[in-house]
Motif scaffolding. Structure first.
Motif: not given
Length: 749
Positions: A424-439, A443-446, A585-589
C-alpha cells in the motif's frame, strides 16, 4: 464476507462510506438517465441500506452520508421536456433479512407510540423491476406522464405513455385531480420476442427486460414506443384532489375499478409473520410470474397513519422494500489501483477479470483499506482467517446492492506462486504528497490538500453538484477541461466566478475551442451569474467540508442565519475544539493502554484531566457547546468545521468565494406560530408523542430543536426523568414546560 455493522470501528465505517462517494452518482446517471444497468437495482439499494445501518450505528457519520442517502434517481435527460412532480417521487428504504422487517414494524410502533398488542396492518405486494412512471389526470383525462427523474423533476413522456395499452386515456368516477404512479415493465415472453426481432433487423439486443422497458418508454419517437410491448402496473399515487380511500388496500382496489392494472398478488397482513409468509410465497413464484420482480413492498395500510408517519429526506417512514438475496461469484484479481477522494482518502479498488454476477458484468470491486487487503481489521484482528489478498489471486465477489461490489474472500488453494503481495502506498499517487494514517484510523489520507489534483477536482465536482451550487452547463467533463487548461484554469470554486472577468483574449479562446461556441460560452457565463445568489445551506454544503452533509448544512444555516455568524462562532470555538480533540486522543491512548494491561480504561478521568490542562476561555467553551449542541451536528462536524476554517489556504478560498456571492439567509419562520424562531430542547420521557414526532412538529412550526441547553435556549420541554438539562435550564432561568404545557403552547391540547 462483509463484517457485521456492529463489529466495525467508526474508522472502518468511515472508510465504507468514503468508498461510495465517487461512484453512486455515476450509477444513478447510468441507470436512470441512460438505461444502463452496470449493477442491479437490488445491488444499488443494498448499498444504500448498508449506509443507513452505518449512520444509525455511528451517528457521528450521518452528516457526510446525507448526500448518498438522499440520492433519488438522476436528472431528466436533455432530449425530453421536464415536468416537476407536485409531490416528489421518493425511493423506498430496504430490508434484506426477516429481522429487518421486524425492525421496520417496531420502528413504526415506536414512532406512533403504539404497543405490540395494538392492531397495525400492512399491504404486501411484489416490487416490479421496471421504470417508475407518474400519470396525471385532470377531470378524468390524461394530461401528462413523467418519469421519476431525480424525484423532483422527471422527463415528459406523455405521448409515449399514451401508446401503452394498460394506461387508460379517460377515467370515469375519478377525483378531479389524480396522479397515478406505477411501474412500466416488459414481460419475459415479450422481451424474448423483442430481442429476436431486433436481431432479425440487425438492431441492438437489450440486456434485460428492465432496460428494454426503460429504453422503449424513453424514445424520442413515440411510434417506436408504440411498437414495443410495454405494460403498466399501478400501485401508488401523487397529488389528489380528494382521497381515494381510507386504506392502502382499498385505494389499490379503487385504482383497479378505475381501469388500471394492479397486482393480484397484493395481500393484507396483520403481523410480521404474515408479511414474511407472503414474501416467501411470492419468492417461490418468482420464476413463473412472467415478469421481473426484485422483492416485496410493505406499506402501512391505514392512510391516516401514513400521513402521521410522513417522510424522511428520500423515503417514506410507512413503507419498505424487502429485497431478494445477494449473489456471489469467483474471478481473478488482475490489479489493485488506488483512488484518491475529495477528503484525501486513498481507497484501493480491485481490477478484475470481468465476471457476470446475477446478470451484471462486474470488473471492479472495493478492497476497503490496507488492513482489509492484509487480512485483518484496523485493530489487528484476523478477518478471512488472516488470508492476505494478492494480485493474481482468485477472489470471491460479493454483490449485495454494491455500488461497487466487494471482494469477500480469496482462494489460496489456487495460488501458483506467481501472485504478488500488494504494497500500500505511503505517498499520494496523484500528487506525491505524504499519505498519513492517523492513529486509530483505518484510512490513509493524502496530506496535499488543494495542491492534490485529485482532491481539488473532486471538491470542484461536489461544488457544482445538484444539491450544492448546481451550475447548469458546468459538469464533471467541463470542470476537468478547465482544470487542465493553462489559459483559463479553474482550480478552486472562486475561479468559477472570476471566469468571465478574465481578459477578452482568453474568452475568445474559450469560444473557439473545446467544442464551445460563442452562444454556449455566453450561456455558461449566464448560468454562473445566476448562481451568485445562493441559499446559505446550499453554500455551506457546496464547500465540501468533511462530515458536513446536506442536512447538517441546512441545520447550521437555520441556527446561525448567516455565513458571517457561523464563521465567527467557529473561530471563537477553536480553542475548545482543540481541547476536545486533545481529550479524544488522551481517551484513545488510555483505552489502548488499558487494553494492553488487561484493565478497564478510566476514560472520564482521563478526558477531564486532559481538558483541565488546556486553558479554554469561557466564550470559546460557550461557542463550542452552542455549535455541537445543534440537533444533528455534534463534535465530529464541529471539529471538521473548525479544521477547515483554521486552514489558511482553505479559509482564503472560502473568504474569496463569499466575496463573490449573495448569500440568502434561511426563510423566516411563520410569524403566527407561537414558537417560531425559538430554540427548544426536549429532555426526559415524552408520553403523548415520541421524541421524533415532537421534534418534527416543533420544526414544522418554525422552532429550532437543539440537543443541549445553553444561554440561547428559549424553552426546555421536560418529561419524567429529566436530569442535568433541567437543572442547567433552571440555573440559566430558561422557561421550562412539561409535555402538556408544550402541547398547549403549540395548540395541540
Amino acid at each position: 464476507m462483509e463484517k457485521p455493522i456492529s463489529d466495525l470501528s467508526e474508522n472502518e465505517a468511515q472508510e465504507e462510506l468514503n468508498e461510495l462517494k465517487l461512484l453512486i452518482w455515476s450509477a444513478d446517471r447510468l441507470h436512470h438517465t441512460h438505461d444502463i444497468s452496470e449493477i442491479s437495482d437490488g445491488a444499488y439499494d443494498r448499498e444504500k441500506r448498508r449506509l443507513k445501518e452505518l449512520v444509525d450505528t455511528f451517528p457521528k457519520l450521518r452528516p457526510q452520508a446525507e448526500k448518498i442517502l438522499d440520492s433519488v434517481g438522476a436528472p431528466a435527460a436533455s432530449g425530453f421536456g421536464k415536468i416537476s412532480h407536485a409531490i416528489p417521487m421518493l425511493s423506498l428504504g430496504n430490508a434484506f433479512e426477516d429481522g429487518d422487517v421486524a425492525d421496520f414494524t417496531k420502528g413504526i410502533r415506536n414512532y406512533l407510540g403504539q404497543s405490540a398488542d395494538q392492531s397495525l396492518a400492512f399491504t404486501a405486494e411484489p416490487k416490479i423491476d421496471g421504470l417508475s412512471l407518474s400519470l396525471r389526470y385532470e377531470n378524468g383525462r390524461l394530461v401528462h406522464g413523467a418519469t421519476r427523474g431525480d424525484g423532483s423533476t422527471g422527463e415528459d413522456v406523455t405521448e409515449n405513455a399514451r401508446t401503452i395499452a394498460d394506461i387508460p386515456q379517460v377515467l370515469t368516477g375519478a377525483p378531479e385531480i389524480l396522479e397515478v404512479r406505477g411501474e412500466v415493465y416488459m414481460s419475459h415472453a415479450d422481451f424474448a420476442t423483442l430481442n429476436a426481432r431486433q436481431e432479425e433487423q440487425g438492431g441492438k439486443s437489450f440486456a434485460n427486460p428492465r432496460n428494454a422497458a426503460a429504453g422503449s418508454l424513453r424514445q424520442l419517437d413515440a411510434e417506436v414506443t408504440r411498437a414495443r410491448p410495454l405494460r403498466f402496473f399501478a400501485y401508488s399515487w401523487g397529488e389528489l384532489s380528494e382521497p381515494l380511500a381510507k386504506t392502502q388496500f382499498e385505494a389499490i382496489e379503487r385504482l383497479s375499478v378505475l381501469g388500471f392494472q394492479t397486482n393480484e398478488l397484493t395481500a393484507l397482513c396483520t403481523s410480521v409473520e404474515e408479511m414474511i409468509a407472503h414474501y416467501r410465497r411470492i419468492e417461490e413464484q418468482r420464476a413463473t410470474l412472467g415478469y421481473d420482480i426484485d422483492g416485496v413492498v410493505y406499506k402501512v395500510n391505514d392512510m391516516a397513519l401514513q400521513a402521521r408517519l410522513g417522510f424522511r429526506a428520500t423515503t417514506p417512514r410507512w413503507a419498505i422494500a424487502h429485497k431478494f438475496p445477494a449473489e456471489l461469484a469467483w474471478t481473478r484479481l488482475e490489479a489493485i489501483d488506488i483512488q484518491v477522494g475529495r477528503t484525501g482518502a486513498l481507497s484501493p479498488v480491485a481490477r478484475l477479470t470481468p465476471v457476470t454476477v446475477g446478470g451484471v458484468v462486474v470488473s471492479n470491486a472495493t478492497l476497503h483499506n490496507e488492513d482489509y487487503i492484509q487480512g485483518r481489521d484496523n485493530k489487528g484482528e484476523e478477518i478471512r482467517g488472516g488470508k492476505e489478498i494478492r494480485v493474481g489471486d482468485w477472489v470471491q465477489i460479493y454483490r449485495a446492492g454494491d455500488v461497487i461490489p466487494k471482494v469477500a474472500d480469496v482462494d489460496i488453494r489456487k495460488r501458483t506462486g506467481n501472485e504478488i503481495p500488494f504494497a500500500f502506498p505511503t505517498t499520494c499517487p496523484e500528487c506525491g504528497s505524504e499519505a498519513v494514517r492517523e492513529e486509530g484510523d483505518a484510512v490513509r489520507r493524502c496530506t496535499g490538500g488543494l495542491i492534490c489534483p485529485a482532491q481539488a477536482i473532486e471538491k470542484l465536482k461536489h461544488f457544482v453538484s445538484r444539491k450544492a451550487f448546481d451550475i447548469d452547463g458546468l459538469g464533471a467533463k467541463q470542470l476537468e477541461m478547465f482544470f487542465e487548461d493553462t489559459d483559463l484554469p479553474i482550480r478552486t470554486p472562486v475561479d468559477i466566478y472570476r471566469l468571465e472577468q478574465r481578459d477578452g483574449e482568453n474568452l475568445a479562446k474559450l469560444k473557439n475551442r473545446h467544442g464551445w461556441g460563442a452562444q454556449s460560452a455566453e450561456n455558461l457565463f449566464a448560468a454562473i451569474t445566476q448562481k451568485r445568489r445562493i441559499p446559505l445551506g446550499r453554500m455551506i454544503f457546496g464547500l465540501g467540508i468533511r462530515h458536513v452533509g446536506e442536512v447538517a448544512a441546512k441545520d447550521l444555516a437555520l441556527h446561525f442565519g448567516s455565513w458571517a455568524d457561523l464563521a465567527a462562532a467557529v473561530d471563537l470555538a477553536r480553542e475548545a475544539a482543540l481541547a476536545h480533540r486533545a481529550a479524544d486522543l488522551a481517551e484513545e491512548k488510555e483505552r489502548q493502554a488499558a487494553a494492553a494491561e488487561g484493565r478497564r480504561a478510566r476514560i472520564k478521568e482521563t478526558r477531564d484531566l486532559e481538558v483541565s490542562r488546556l486553558e479554554v476561555s469561557a466564550s470559546a467553551r460557550e461557542s463550542w457547546e452552542d455549535l455541537i449542541g445543534i440537533d444533528g451536528i455534534g463534535a465530529t462536524v464541529g471539529l471538521s468545521l473548525s479544521d477547515a476554517l483554521a486552514n489558511v489556504e482553505e479559509r482564503s478560498v472560502i473568504d474569496a468565494l463569499v466575496h463573490e456571492l449573495e448569500i440568502e439567509a434561511p426563510a423566516a419562520p411563520a410569524q403566527e406560530s407561537p414558537v417560531a424562531g425559538k430554540t427548544v430542547v426536549f429532555t426526559g420521557k415524552l408520553e403523548k408523542m415520541t421524541r421524533d414526532e415532537a421534534k418534527a412538529r416543533a420544526e414544522a412550526l418554525g422552532a429550532k430543536v437543539s440537543g443541549s441547553v445553553s444561554k440561547k435556549t428559549d424553552i426546555l420541554v421536560a418529561g419524567p426523568g429529566a436530569g442535568s438539562k433541567e437543572k442547567k435550564a433552571q440555573e440559566l432561568g430558561i422557561e421550562i414546560l412539561d409535555e402538556e404545557g408544550w402541547l398547549a403552547r403549540i395548540a395541540l391540547l
